[in-house]
Motif scaffolding. Structure first.
Motif, PDB file in Angstrom:
ATOM      1  N   PHE A 317       0.641  -1.093   0.072  1.00  0.00           N
ATOM      2  CA  PHE A 317      -0.127  -0.094   0.030  1.00  0.00           C
ATOM      3  C   PHE A 317       0.988   1.267  -0.221  1.00  0.00           C
ATOM      4  O   PHE A 317       2.246   0.972   0.025  1.00  0.00           O
ATOM      5  CB  PHE A 317      -1.017  -0.071   1.168  1.00  0.00           C
ATOM      6  CG  PHE A 317      -1.798  -0.988   1.409  1.00  0.00           C
ATOM      7  CD1 PHE A 317      -2.888  -1.425   0.376  1.00  0.00           C
ATOM      8  CD2 PHE A 317      -1.476  -2.394   2.238  1.00  0.00           C
ATOM      9  CE1 PHE A 317      -3.610  -2.523   0.422  1.00  0.00           C
ATOM     10  CE2 PHE A 317      -2.398  -3.332   2.294  1.00  0.00           C
ATOM     11  CZ  PHE A 317      -3.528  -3.597   1.400  1.00  0.00           C
ATOM     12  N   SER A 318       0.361   2.604  -0.124  1.00  0.00           N
ATOM     13  CA  SER A 318       0.871   3.789  -0.029  1.00  0.00           C
ATOM     14  C   SER A 318       1.723   3.831   0.836  1.00  0.00           C
ATOM     15  O   SER A 318       1.378   4.049   2.005  1.00  0.00           O
ATOM     16  CB  SER A 318      -0.152   4.715  -0.583  1.00  0.00           C
ATOM     17  OG  SER A 318       0.567   6.147  -0.401  1.00  0.00           O
ATOM     18  N   SER A 319       3.140   4.113   0.754  1.00  0.00           N
ATOM     19  CA  SER A 319       3.916   4.469   1.859  1.00  0.00           C
ATOM     20  C   SER A 319       3.543   6.137   2.379  1.00  0.00           C
ATOM     21  O   SER A 319       3.546   6.204   3.649  1.00  0.00           O
ATOM     22  CB  SER A 319       5.321   4.641   1.465  1.00  0.00           C
ATOM     23  OG  SER A 319       5.803   3.412   1.205  1.00  0.00           O
ATOM     24  N   ARG A 320       3.002   6.846   1.539  1.00  0.00           N
ATOM     25  CA  ARG A 320       2.832   8.340   1.863  1.00  0.00           C
ATOM     26  C   ARG A 320       1.738   8.326   2.893  1.00  0.00           C
ATOM     27  O   ARG A 320       1.995   9.198   4.011  1.00  0.00           O
ATOM     28  CB  ARG A 320       2.192   8.765   0.429  1.00  0.00           C
ATOM     29  CG  ARG A 320       1.606  10.398   0.863  1.00  0.00           C
ATOM     30  CD  ARG A 320       1.283  11.000  -0.470  1.00  0.00           C
ATOM     31  NE  ARG A 320       0.485  12.153  -0.428  1.00  0.00           N
ATOM     32  CZ  ARG A 320      -0.811  12.081  -0.656  1.00  0.00           C
ATOM     33  NH1 ARG A 320      -1.481  10.941  -1.005  1.00  0.00           N
ATOM     34  NH2 ARG A 320      -1.667  12.996  -0.582  1.00  0.00           N
ATOM     35  N   LEU A 321       0.711   7.562   2.696  1.00  0.00           N
ATOM     36  CA  LEU A 321      -0.515   7.540   3.885  1.00  0.00           C
ATOM     37  C   LEU A 321      -0.045   6.970   5.250  1.00  0.00           C
ATOM     38  O   LEU A 321      -0.371   7.633   6.130  1.00  0.00           O
ATOM     39  CB  LEU A 321      -1.672   6.970   3.300  1.00  0.00           C
ATOM     40  CG  LEU A 321      -2.200   7.495   2.007  1.00  0.00           C
ATOM     41  CD1 LEU A 321      -3.361   6.917   1.677  1.00  0.00           C
ATOM     42  CD2 LEU A 321      -2.790   9.066   2.303  1.00  0.00           C
ATOM     43  N   LEU A 358       4.454   4.043  18.354  1.00  0.00           N
ATOM     44  CA  LEU A 358       3.662   3.665  17.472  1.00  0.00           C
ATOM     45  C   LEU A 358       3.924   4.638  16.295  1.00  0.00           C
ATOM     46  O   LEU A 358       3.742   4.063  15.073  1.00  0.00           O
ATOM     47  CB  LEU A 358       2.064   3.770  17.786  1.00  0.00           C
ATOM     48  CG  LEU A 358       1.050   3.270  16.931  1.00  0.00           C
ATOM     49  CD1 LEU A 358       1.303   1.843  16.329  1.00  0.00           C
ATOM     50  CD2 LEU A 358      -0.226   3.277  17.539  1.00  0.00           C
ATOM     51  N   GLY A 359       3.667   5.737  16.459  1.00  0.00           N
ATOM     52  CA  GLY A 359       3.861   6.945  15.288  1.00  0.00           C
ATOM     53  C   GLY A 359       5.379   6.611  14.668  1.00  0.00           C
ATOM     54  O   GLY A 359       5.294   6.871  13.347  1.00  0.00           O
ATOM     55  N   PHE A 360       6.374   6.499  15.330  1.00  0.00           N
ATOM     56  CA  PHE A 360       7.622   6.533  14.929  1.00  0.00           C
ATOM     57  C   PHE A 360       7.775   5.077  13.921  1.00  0.00           C
ATOM     58  O   PHE A 360       8.164   5.179  12.994  1.00  0.00           O
ATOM     59  CB  PHE A 360       8.553   6.270  15.957  1.00  0.00           C
ATOM     60  CG  PHE A 360       9.966   6.701  15.341  1.00  0.00           C
ATOM     61  CD1 PHE A 360      10.680   5.925  14.539  1.00  0.00           C
ATOM     62  CD2 PHE A 360      10.687   7.852  16.170  1.00  0.00           C
ATOM     63  CE1 PHE A 360      12.019   6.367  14.209  1.00  0.00           C
ATOM     64  CE2 PHE A 360      11.904   8.145  15.872  1.00  0.00           C
ATOM     65  CZ  PHE A 360      12.617   7.448  14.946  1.00  0.00           C
ATOM     66  N   GLY A 361       7.058   4.070  14.527  1.00  0.00           N
ATOM     67  CA  GLY A 361       7.284   2.546  13.597  1.00  0.00           C
ATOM     68  C   GLY A 361       6.348   2.725  12.325  1.00  0.00           C
ATOM     69  O   GLY A 361       6.792   2.040  11.429  1.00  0.00           O
ATOM     70  N   LEU A 362       5.314   3.619  12.442  1.00  0.00           N
ATOM     71  CA  LEU A 362       4.429   3.721  11.315  1.00  0.00           C
ATOM     72  C   LEU A 362       5.286   4.589  10.252  1.00  0.00           C
ATOM     73  O   LEU A 362       4.902   4.303   8.837  1.00  0.00           O
ATOM     74  CB  LEU A 362       3.223   4.321  11.555  1.00  0.00           C
ATOM     75  CG  LEU A 362       2.079   3.249  11.960  1.00  0.00           C
ATOM     76  CD1 LEU A 362       1.104   4.250  12.557  1.00  0.00           C
ATOM     77  CD2 LEU A 362       1.843   2.138  11.463  1.00  0.00           C
ATOM     78  N   PHE A 363       5.842   5.518  10.572  1.00  0.00           N
ATOM     79  CA  PHE A 363       6.591   6.456   9.635  1.00  0.00           C
ATOM     80  C   PHE A 363       8.020   6.144   8.864  1.00  0.00           C
ATOM     81  O   PHE A 363       8.231   6.228   8.052  1.00  0.00           O
ATOM     82  CB  PHE A 363       7.041   7.862  10.492  1.00  0.00           C
ATOM     83  CG  PHE A 363       7.689   8.829   9.602  1.00  0.00           C
ATOM     84  CD1 PHE A 363       7.330   9.631   8.481  1.00  0.00           C
ATOM     85  CD2 PHE A 363       9.117   8.932   9.442  1.00  0.00           C
ATOM     86  CE1 PHE A 363       8.034  10.487   7.868  1.00  0.00           C
ATOM     87  CE2 PHE A 363       9.990   9.815   8.856  1.00  0.00           C
ATOM     88  CZ  PHE A 363       9.374  10.567   8.004  1.00  0.00           C
ATOM     89  N   ALA A 364       8.733   5.499   9.752  1.00  0.00           N
ATOM     90  CA  ALA A 364      10.226   5.119   9.450  1.00  0.00           C
ATOM     91  C   ALA A 364      10.559   4.206   8.172  1.00  0.00           C
ATOM     92  O   ALA A 364      10.882   4.625   7.376  1.00  0.00           O
ATOM     93  CB  ALA A 364      11.274   4.635  10.643  1.00  0.00           C
ATOM     94  N   SER A 365       9.803   3.063   8.611  1.00  0.00           N
ATOM     95  CA  SER A 365      10.052   2.080   7.585  1.00  0.00           C
ATOM     96  C   SER A 365       9.448   2.296   6.265  1.00  0.00           C
ATOM     97  O   SER A 365      10.144   2.179   5.040  1.00  0.00           O
ATOM     98  CB  SER A 365       9.740   0.479   8.054  1.00  0.00           C
ATOM     99  OG  SER A 365      10.285   0.094   9.122  1.00  0.00           O
ATOM    100  N   PRO A 366       8.004   2.653   6.227  1.00  0.00           N
ATOM    101  CA  PRO A 366       7.439   3.043   4.971  1.00  0.00           C
ATOM    102  C   PRO A 366       8.108   4.445   4.240  1.00  0.00           C
ATOM    103  O   PRO A 366       8.372   4.363   3.048  1.00  0.00           O
ATOM    104  CB  PRO A 366       5.989   3.472   5.309  1.00  0.00           C
ATOM    105  CG  PRO A 366       5.872   2.594   6.505  1.00  0.00           C
ATOM    106  CD  PRO A 366       7.039   2.715   7.184  1.00  0.00           C
ATOM    107  N   ASN A 367       8.526   5.142   4.954  1.00  0.00           N
ATOM    108  CA  ASN A 367       9.416   6.281   4.507  1.00  0.00           C
ATOM    109  C   ASN A 367      10.631   6.016   3.688  1.00  0.00           C
ATOM    110  O   ASN A 367      11.050   6.538   2.724  1.00  0.00           O
ATOM    111  CB  ASN A 367       9.531   7.471   5.437  1.00  0.00           C
ATOM    112  CG  ASN A 367      10.104   8.767   4.818  1.00  0.00           C
ATOM    113  OD1 ASN A 367       9.387   9.495   4.347  1.00  0.00           O
ATOM    114  ND2 ASN A 367      11.253   9.111   5.196  1.00  0.00           N
ATOM    115  N   ASN A 368      11.595   5.216   4.390  1.00  0.00           N
ATOM    116  CA  ASN A 368      12.666   4.617   3.737  1.00  0.00           C
ATOM    117  C   ASN A 368      12.238   3.668   2.644  1.00  0.00           C
ATOM    118  O   ASN A 368      13.217   3.808   1.832  1.00  0.00           O
ATOM    119  CB  ASN A 368      13.270   3.818   4.942  1.00  0.00           C
ATOM    120  CG  ASN A 368      13.758   4.558   6.001  1.00  0.00           C
ATOM    121  OD1 ASN A 368      13.737   5.635   5.888  1.00  0.00           O
ATOM    122  ND2 ASN A 368      14.375   3.812   7.202  1.00  0.00           N
TER     123      ASN A 368
END
Length: 453
Positions: A317-321, A358-368
Motif C-alpha cells: 500500500f501507499s507509503s505516503r499515507l 507507534l507513530g515512529f514505527g509507522l513513519f520510518a520503514s514506509p518512508n525509507n
C-alpha cells in the motif's frame, strides 16, 4: 553460511549497535557529568560531537563506497569504530573524550553510508520493504535496550564499560564480514570528488557547531552563514564536476526529495527525546539510571514491534499515507510532553511514549521504502548515503537545538534552581519539536503518490 547471510547478519548487528550506543550514552549522561565534574547540560557534546563527525563525512564515504566497493569501506569502518570505541572506554580528559567521540562519528559514517546499500544490493526488490523493516527493527531494538542495559551497566559497572563491551562486539562483527569476498559497486572506476568532499565536510561542521555553540562565543554566530555560502558553492561545484559527490538529478524525483526532507525534519524533531526524558527522569524525578532506562524502554519497544509490519505493509500500500499517519501521531505526542511537570503521572508519560513509538514505527520503514523504491538500482548507493545523511544531520540538528536551548535557559542558573530551570526549558524544547513535526507532516503529504510494488 552464505555470503548473503553474513552481510545480512553483519548489517543487522551494526544497525543494532549504532543506536544502542547512542541511547546508552543518553542514559549515562548524569554519571558522565559527575565523573568529568561537569554540568549535565554540557554533556550534550558527548552526543553532538559524535553526530557532527558522522554527518560531516557520511556522504563522501558513501560515494567512496560506490567507487571502491561497499563491503570494503564497510569493513574499514568497522576497524576504525572498534579502535575509537575502545579508546572512549579509557580516556580521562573531557576534551579528549569529546574529540575521540568526533573521530568515532567519522568512523561510524563509513558504516552508516554503506549498510542500507549493502542490504538492498543483496536482497531482491520484492523483499526490499521486509528487509528494510528488519533493519529498522534492529535499530529500534538497539534504541530500546540501550537505556535499559546501559542504565544497568552504568549503575553496576560504570559508564566506561558501555564502550568497552560495544568495542568487543564490533570486533566480533569485523571477523564475521571479513570472510565475505564479493563486493558491490555503484560507480566503479569513477574519480572521487575531493574538492566537493572538503566543501561538504567544512559546511556541515560549521553549521552544526555554530548552531550548538551559538550562545558561548560571538565568532560562532558567523558559522551558520558561512555554511550557507559553502552550501551554494557545493551545489555549483557539483553541477560542474565530471564525477560529482552526489548526482543532483536524483532530486528531480519528487517522491525521493520530499521523503528525504520529511526524514530530515522527523529526526530533527524526535532524536533528542530520549536525551531530554533521561534528564527529566533522573534529575527532576530522582530515578537511577537503570530504572530510567527501563522506563524509556516503552517507546522503542513499540517501534520494534510496529516497524517490520509497517515496512511489509508499505510493499503493498501507499507509503505516503502510512508514514503521514505516523508523523501526525508523533506531533501530538511531542506537544503533549510540553505539559510535563514535577508531578506528571508516570502512567501518562508511559502512555504517551507508547503513542509516539507507534507513530515512529509507522513513519520510518514506509518512508525509507519510499526513498529506496523511488530510484534505480544504480542509485542505491547514493540514495542510501543521502538517507543516512538526512537521518544523522537531523539527529545532529535535534541535539544542537537542545544544546542551544539548554545553554540559553541555564546560562544564569545556580545549583539551587538548576532543576527548576531545566524543567522550564523542556517545555519549549517539546513545543519546538512539535512544530517541526507539523512541517515534516506537510513534506510527507506533498511527496505525491509513489508506485506500489
Amino acid at each position: 553460511m552464505t555470503e548473503q547471510k553474513r552481510i545480512l547478519i553483519a548489517v543487522m548487528i551494526t544497525s543494532f549497535i549504532g543506536p544502542f550506543m547512542g541511547s546508552s550514552v543518553n542514559i549515562a549522561v548524569p554519571a558522565m557529568a559527575e565523573d568529568f565534574n561537569m554540568m549535565p547540560d554540557e554533556l550534550t557534546w558527548a552526543v553532538t560531537a559524535f553526530l557532527i563527525g558522522s554527518a560531516a563525512t557520511l556522504l563522501p564515504f558513501g560515494r567512496l563506497a560506490d567507487i571502491k566497493g561497499r563491503r570494503r569501506i564497510y569493513l574499514q569502518g568497522l576497524a576504525c569504530i572498534c579502535a575509537t570505541t575502545l579508546v572512549c572506554a579509557v580516556v580521562q580528559n573531557f576534551l579528549a573524550f569529546i574529540f575521540v567521540r568526533f573521530l568515532q562519528g567519522l568512523s561510524m559514517s563509513m558504516i552508516f553510508g554503506t549498510s542500507m546499500a549493502l542490504l538492498v544490493s543483496c536482497c531482491g526488490a520484492e523483499n526490499r520493504g521486509k528487509t528494510i523493516g528488519l533493519s529498522a527493527a534492529c535499530v529500534y531494538s538497539g534504541v530500546s535496550l540501550g537505556p535499559f542495559i546501559g542504565g544497568f551497566i552504568t549503575d553496576y559497572l560504570g559508564w566506561r564499560m558501555i564502550f568497552g563491551l560495544i568495542g568487543i562486539a564490533l570486533l566480533i562483527n569485523f571477523f564475521l564480514i571479513f570472510k565475505v569476498k564479493i563486493d558491490w559497486y555503484g560507480a566503479k572506476d569513477k574519480k572521487f570528488d575531493y574538492i566537493g568532499s572538503i566543501i561538504y565536510l567544512v559546511m556541515i561542521v560549521l553549521f552544526l557547531y555554530g548552531l550548538s555553540d551559538w550562545t558561548r562565543h560571538e565568532f560562532v554566530h558567523y558559522m551558520p552563514f558561512i555554511a550557507f555560502i559553502l552550501f551554494l558553492l557545493f551545489i555549483y561545484e557539483q553541477k560542474k564536476v565530471a564525477s560529482p559527490l552526489v548526482d543532483l538529478s536524483i532530486f528531480k524525483n519528487i517522491v525521493f526529495t520530499m521523503s528525504n526532507i520529511a526524514a530530515l525534519i522527523h529526526y530533527s524533531a524526535t532524536f533528542a527525546l530520549g536525551f531530554v526524558l533521561s534528564l527529566y527522569l533522573q534529575l527532576v524525578r530522582g530515578m537511577d539510571a537503570f530504572t530510567a532506562g527501563g522506563f524509556l524502554l516503552i517507546q522503542p519497544f513499540i517501534m520494534t514491534i510496529v516497524s517490520p509490519k509497517a515496512g511489509a505493509l508499505s510493499d503493498k500500500f501507499s507509503s505516503r499515507l502510512i508514514a503521514s499517519l505516523g508523523m501526525g501521531m508523533m506531533m501530538i505526542g511531542l506537544f503533549a510532553f510540553s505539559f510535563l511537570d514535577k508531578d506528571t503521572s508516570f502512567y501518562l508519560i508511559g502512555i504517551n511514549l507508547a503513542f509516539i513509538g507507534l507513530g515512529f514505527g509507522l513513519f520510518a520503514s514506509p518512508n525509507n521504502n519510499a526513498i529506496m523504491g523511488a530510484v534505480e538500482a544504480k542509485f542505491y548507493g547514493v540514495a542510501s548515503s543521502i538517507l543516512a545523511v538526512m537521518r544523522l544531520t537531523g539527529q545532529a540538528i535535534s541535539m544542537s537545538l537542545v544544546t542551544l536551548l539548554l545553554s540559553i535557559f541555564t546560562a544564569e542558573a545556580i545549583e539551587s534552581n538548576y532543576v527548576d530551570i531545566l524543567l522550564h526549558s523542556f517545555k519549549y524544547i517539546f513545543i519546538l519539536f512539535g512544530f517541526l513535526c507539523i512541517i515534516a507532516l506537510f513534506a510527507s503529504l506533498m511527496r505525491g503518490k509513489e508506485n506500489v510494488k
